[in-house]
Design an enzyme around this catalytic site. Structure first.
Site, PDB file in Angstrom:
ATOM      1  N   LYS A 139       0.856  -1.080   0.110  1.00  0.00           N
ATOM      2  CA  LYS A 139       0.197  -0.011   0.058  1.00  0.00           C
ATOM      3  C   LYS A 139       0.994   1.263  -0.046  1.00  0.00           C
ATOM      4  CE  LYS A 139      -1.472   3.055   2.684  1.00  0.00           C
ATOM      5  NZ  LYS A 139      -1.246   4.082   1.830  1.00  0.00           N
ATOM      6  N   GLU A 171      10.086   1.176  10.323  1.00  0.00           N
ATOM      7  CA  GLU A 171      11.204   2.153  10.214  1.00  0.00           C
ATOM      8  C   GLU A 171      10.596   3.397  10.085  1.00  0.00           C
ATOM      9  OE1 GLU A 171      14.358   1.619   9.073  1.00  0.00           O
ATOM     10  OE2 GLU A 171      14.193  -0.577   8.841  1.00  0.00           O
ATOM     11  N   CYS A 215      14.049  10.431   6.740  1.00  0.00           N
ATOM     12  CA  CYS A 215      14.141  10.135   8.113  1.00  0.00           C
ATOM     13  C   CYS A 215      15.597  10.252   8.619  1.00  0.00           C
ATOM     14  CB  CYS A 215      13.557   8.655   8.171  1.00  0.00           C
ATOM     15  SG  CYS A 215      14.508   7.657   7.142  1.00  0.00           S
ATOM     16  N   GLU A 274      11.133  16.183  14.364  1.00  0.00           N
ATOM     17  CA  GLU A 274      11.369  15.815  12.994  1.00  0.00           C
ATOM     18  C   GLU A 274      10.921  17.155  12.000  1.00  0.00           C
ATOM     19  OE1 GLU A 274       9.782  12.445  11.094  1.00  0.00           O
ATOM     20  OE2 GLU A 274      11.647  11.699  10.474  1.00  0.00           O
ATOM     21  N   SER A 300      22.958   5.378   3.852  1.00  0.00           N
ATOM     22  CA  SER A 300      21.923   4.548   3.279  1.00  0.00           C
ATOM     23  C   SER A 300      22.740   3.731   2.112  1.00  0.00           C
ATOM     24  CB  SER A 300      20.893   5.067   2.255  1.00  0.00           C
ATOM     25  OG  SER A 300      20.371   6.089   3.123  1.00  0.00           O
ATOM     26  N   GLU A 351      16.514  -3.045   7.292  1.00  0.00           N
ATOM     27  CA  GLU A 351      16.281  -3.185   6.037  1.00  0.00           C
ATOM     28  C   GLU A 351      17.676  -3.235   5.158  1.00  0.00           C
ATOM     29  OE1 GLU A 351      13.243  -0.319   5.013  1.00  0.00           O
ATOM     30  OE2 GLU A 351      11.752  -2.191   5.249  1.00  0.00           O
TER      31      GLU A 351
HETATM   32  P1  NAD Z   1       3.038   8.726   7.572  1.00  0.00           P
HETATM   33  O1  NAD Z   1       3.065   8.063   8.836  1.00  0.00           O
HETATM   34  O2  NAD Z   1       1.925   9.871   7.417  1.00  0.00           O
HETATM   35  O3  NAD Z   1       2.559   7.485   6.231  1.00  0.00           O
HETATM   36  C1  NAD Z   1       3.120   6.473   6.054  1.00  0.00           C
HETATM   37  C2  NAD Z   1       2.208   5.480   5.358  1.00  0.00           C
HETATM   38  O4  NAD Z   1       1.286   5.124   6.365  1.00  0.00           O
HETATM   39  C3  NAD Z   1       1.551   6.208   4.147  1.00  0.00           C
HETATM   40  O5  NAD Z   1       1.197   5.128   2.916  1.00  0.00           O
HETATM   41  C4  NAD Z   1       0.189   6.672   4.689  1.00  0.00           C
HETATM   42  O6  NAD Z   1      -1.007   6.409   3.746  1.00  0.00           O
HETATM   43  C5  NAD Z   1      -0.001   5.234   5.729  1.00  0.00           C
HETATM   44  N1  NAD Z   1      -1.010   5.473   6.908  1.00  0.00           N
HETATM   45  C6  NAD Z   1      -1.198   6.593   7.567  1.00  0.00           C
HETATM   46  N2  NAD Z   1      -2.098   6.471   8.402  1.00  0.00           N
HETATM   47  C7  NAD Z   1      -2.337   5.191   8.301  1.00  0.00           C
HETATM   48  C8  NAD Z   1      -3.101   4.217   9.126  1.00  0.00           C
HETATM   49  N3  NAD Z   1      -3.701   4.619  10.314  1.00  0.00           N
HETATM   50  N4  NAD Z   1      -3.261   2.902   8.920  1.00  0.00           N
HETATM   51  C9  NAD Z   1      -2.318   2.377   8.062  1.00  0.00           C
HETATM   52  N5  NAD Z   1      -1.787   3.151   7.045  1.00  0.00           N
HETATM   53  C10 NAD Z   1      -1.750   4.397   7.363  1.00  0.00           C
HETATM   54  O7  NAD Z   1       4.338   9.295   7.012  1.00  0.00           O
HETATM   55  P2  NAD Z   1       4.637  10.300   5.859  1.00  0.00           P
HETATM   56  O8  NAD Z   1       4.282  11.506   6.043  1.00  0.00           O
HETATM   57  O9  NAD Z   1       4.156   9.583   4.419  1.00  0.00           O
HETATM   58  O10 NAD Z   1       6.213   9.796   5.746  1.00  0.00           O
HETATM   59  C11 NAD Z   1       7.189  10.638   6.638  1.00  0.00           C
HETATM   60  C12 NAD Z   1       7.567   9.550   7.811  1.00  0.00           C
HETATM   61  O11 NAD Z   1       8.482   8.567   7.238  1.00  0.00           O
HETATM   62  C13 NAD Z   1       8.568  10.444   8.504  1.00  0.00           C
HETATM   63  O12 NAD Z   1       8.440  10.457   9.969  1.00  0.00           O
HETATM   64  C14 NAD Z   1       9.890   9.732   8.268  1.00  0.00           C
HETATM   65  O13 NAD Z   1      10.959   9.830   9.231  1.00  0.00           O
HETATM   66  C15 NAD Z   1       9.434   8.735   7.920  1.00  0.00           C
HETATM   67  N6  NAD Z   1      10.216   7.434   7.142  1.00  0.00           N
HETATM   68  C16 NAD Z   1      11.240   6.921   8.009  1.00  0.00           C
HETATM   69  C17 NAD Z   1      12.174   5.871   7.312  1.00  0.00           C
HETATM   70  C18 NAD Z   1      12.869   4.966   7.878  1.00  0.00           C
HETATM   71  O14 NAD Z   1      13.542   4.091   7.200  1.00  0.00           O
HETATM   72  N7  NAD Z   1      13.091   4.998   9.332  1.00  0.00           N
HETATM   73  C19 NAD Z   1      12.389   6.123   5.703  1.00  0.00           C
HETATM   74  C20 NAD Z   1      11.489   7.159   5.488  1.00  0.00           C
HETATM   75  C21 NAD Z   1      10.592   7.862   6.080  1.00  0.00           C
END
Ligand code: NAD
Length: 484
Positions: A176, A252, A286, A383, A443, A460
């Protein structure tokens, strides 16, 4: 750009519209234009995807590792051959400059190659029990159908980091993608189909109803694993939902990376490293440097040089090759970045470059440097997810380590120093999953990526990446009797 690939759901090897016919628009964050309308999966479509993944699981797990490896290798080659199409799609829907999108395609593709090489190397062990009474056989089996939920900031790499090890291990999956960036995921689904991934082994379901579609899947006893990349807040909710089925989870999550410049650092290199760690992906990573900690003896020189370099960036549409910084993903993200800066200034920080929302279309925010940021300011705790570098000073190594560790996150730290003893002390005392020494980027598909504390669970990439998709099974065998 006219799309050459399908924008329907990919379920059970078929491209099909959402069961209720719904579609949603994908927007270009540089100008707000609609790029394309994409099928919007309903909860029923989600269930169909899980049924397809479940139905394909047994046969995929039984497929020879070499066959799985070769499919992954073909996928690597197709992504590489179609790199321009991937890069353009990423830039259009996510906003990053084309050169950075190309770098993501290379990085993302590399997981396919890396795990194609790991697939035939899954092994177990055989040993004699300490009392010699029995033999211990330990084998590793695929965990089963997985659900992958990915963010918008690296639309290809966040998907390949999960799908490649799952395929290598013999697991089927449902992806998804984030609603902001479903196009790259759909293009990737087409590549997997071309590469020979059998029907149902990977299913891709963009949706605007993330919770409603994924909730029932997480609650189903057919699902065996959830791997999520995204914010810590959503990750915590998902861990709670996963508890009902005691589902295996990999998380992650967010970061609050310190970037530490010691007094013995090569200062020019540190400035270059800070630019990469801060501005890669426009700060929407992130692993972005969130707090720049500089020894007081070099702070002024460092801040002046960083201010000058940050000010030289060119904002624009990512497809324009002059652009070095694209827009942020959406209005909410830009408003949050701006609020953090406004609040820091109210707390007493000084802006040396940037710091104001520009006029005009798109969600742009300029590269910004803040100095004299009070340690209590919210910008040092959250963040930022934007191109803002708050600088704070320290006077001893211990103080730097204490400041670095003063966060609930623990994804990555960066440090610039030429002292090997100090490097080893940092490796042993910083509360982090990853540490970059004299580099602004860690990375690497061959390395275990992941965090400690509230930055996540699991890794990962690297040799460790495939472990997330394998169960350990132990077989106790009575020791052999003496020959007759
Ligand atoms: P987000 O948590 O808003 O969304 C991430 C994913 O979760 C999206 O696909 C979203 O549609 C889905 N989602 C949101 N609410 C949900 C729910 N209630 N149930 C199921 N799925 C749901 O994050 P974002 O704004 O898309 O991404 C940014 C965040 O991701 C930052 O905090 C960043 O640090 C983190 N990130 C972490 C890594 C890592 O490897 N640690 C890598 C990239 C991004």
């Amino acid at each position: 750009m006219s799309l050459t690939f399908r924008t329907d759901l990919f379920i059970g090897g078929q491209w099909r519209p959402a069961s209720n016919g719904a579609r949603f628009p994908v927007l270009d964050p540089a100008n707000g234009e609609v790029i394309e309308q994409v099928a919007d999966a309903s909860p029923e479509d989600g269930q169909d995807a899980l049924r397809a993944a479940d139905a394909a699981q047994r046969e995929w797990a039984a497929t020879a590792p070499r066959v799985r490896a070769e499919i992954l290798r073909r996928a690597f080659e197709i992504v590489t051959a179609r790199a321009d199409e991937f890069a353009e799609t990423i830039t259009r829907e996510m906003g990053k400059p084309l050169a950075e999108a190309r770098a993501e395609v290379k990085y993302g593709a590399e997981f396919l190659r890396w795990f194609s090489e790991e697939a035939p190397r899954i092994s177990g062990r055989y040993s004699t029990a300490p009392d010699a009474g029995s033999r211990l056989l330990v084998l590793r089996r695929p965990v089963g159908p997985c659900l992958f939920i990915t963010p918008w900031n690296f639309p290809l790499a966040m998907a390949t980091r999960k799908i490649a090890p799952a395929l290598a291990a013999g697991c089927t999956s449902i992806l998804k993608p984030a609603a902001q960036t479903p196009l790259t995921a759909l293009l990737f689904a087409e590549v997997l189909q071309q590469a020979g991934v059998p029907a149902g082994v990977v299913n891709v379901i963009p949706t605007q109803q993330a919770g409603a579609v994924t909730g029932p899947l997480i609650g189903s006893d057919k699902l065996r694993k959830l791997s999520f990349t995204g914010s810590t807040a959503v990750g915590k909710q998902l861990i709670k939902s996963a508890a009902d089925q005691v589902l295996r989870v990999s998380m992650e999550l967010g970061g609050n990376a310190p970037f530490i410049v010691f007094e013995d650092a090569d200062l020019d290199a540190a400035v270059e490293g800070a630019l990469v760690a801060k501005l890669r992906n426009g700060g929407e990573a992130c692993v972005a440097a969130n707090r720049i900690l500089v020894h007081e003896s070099v702070a002024e020189r460092f801040s002046t040089a960083l201010t000058e370099r940050m000010g030289k960036n060119v904002a624009g549409h990512g497809l324009d090759t002059r652009t070095t910084i694209g827009p942020l993903i959406d209005k909410g993200t830009r408003d949050k970045v701006n609020d953090l800066v406004v609040e820091a200034v109210a707390d007493g920080a000084t802006v040396t470059v940037g710091g104001t929302v520009p006029d005009g279309e798109g969600w742009f925010y300029p590269p910004t440097v803040l100095v004299d940021v009070p340690s209590t300011s919210r910008i040092l705790k959250e963040e930022i997810f934007g191109p803002v570098a708050p600088i704070i000073t320290f006077s001893s190594e211990q103080e730097a380590v204490d400041l670095a560790n003063a966060t609930e996150y623990g994804l990555v730290c960066f440090a610039y120093t030429r002292d090997l003893d100090r490097t080893l002390r940092l490796a042993e005392s910083l509360e982090t999953g990853m540490l970059g020494i004299n580099t602004g980027i860690v990375s690497n598909p061959a390395a275990p990526f992941g965090g400690v504390k509230q930055s996540g669970i699991g890794r990962e990439g690297g040799f460790e990446g495939i472990d997330e998709y394998l169960e350990t099974v132990y077989v106790g065998i009575a020791g052999p009797s003496a020959p007759k």
